[in-house]
Scaffold this motif. Sequence first.
Motif, PDB file in Angstrom:
ATOM      1  N   VAL A  17       0.834  -1.208   0.000  1.00 39.12           N
ATOM      2  CA  VAL A  17       0.000   0.000   0.000  1.00 39.12           C
ATOM      3  C   VAL A  17       0.868   1.257   0.000  1.00 39.12           C
ATOM      4  O   VAL A  17       0.599   2.204  -0.743  1.00 39.12           O
ATOM      5  CB  VAL A  17      -0.968  -0.015   1.211  1.00 39.12           C
ATOM      6  N   VAL A  18       1.933   1.260   0.785  1.00 36.83           N
ATOM      7  CA  VAL A  18       2.840   2.415   0.811  1.00 36.83           C
ATOM      8  C   VAL A  18       3.485   2.612  -0.561  1.00 36.83           C
ATOM      9  O   VAL A  18       3.598   3.738  -1.053  1.00 36.83           O
ATOM     10  CB  VAL A  18       3.909   2.252   1.916  1.00 36.83           C
ATOM     11  N   GLY A  19       3.891   1.529  -1.206  1.00 39.45           N
ATOM     12  CA  GLY A  19       4.456   1.628  -2.541  1.00 39.45           C
ATOM     13  C   GLY A  19       3.468   2.199  -3.537  1.00 39.45           C
ATOM     14  O   GLY A  19       3.818   3.037  -4.378  1.00 39.45           O
ATOM     15  N   ALA A  20       2.222   1.783  -3.453  1.00 37.46           N
ATOM     16  CA  ALA A  20       1.196   2.307  -4.353  1.00 37.46           C
ATOM     17  C   ALA A  20       0.939   3.789  -4.095  1.00 37.46           C
ATOM     18  O   ALA A  20       0.767   4.568  -5.036  1.00 37.46           O
ATOM     19  CB  ALA A  20      -0.098   1.509  -4.185  1.00 37.46           C
ATOM     20  N   VAL A  21       0.953   4.198  -2.834  1.00 35.75           N
ATOM     21  CA  VAL A  21       0.757   5.612  -2.504  1.00 35.75           C
ATOM     22  C   VAL A  21       1.927   6.445  -3.013  1.00 35.75           C
ATOM     23  O   VAL A  21       1.732   7.531  -3.564  1.00 35.75           O
ATOM     24  CB  VAL A  21       0.560   5.789  -0.976  1.00 35.75           C
TER      25      VAL A  21
END
Length: 54
Positions: free
Chosen positions: A37-41
């Motif tokens: 999720v952090v990578g996608a953000v």
Amino acid sequence: MGVKSFAWGLIVLGVALGLFGWSAWNPVAFVGLTLAVVGAVVLATRHRGPGTGA
């Protein structure tokens, strides 16, 4: 290493840890999901540079 490759690395690592944790009933699956999720953000909010209209 640029922001784009770093974000993709986070997503790949997160998915790998998520799959490992899910198959082993291990809490590391939550860490993997969080990294993905952090990578996608990071990918969604990265600065595109001057003159790109963003």
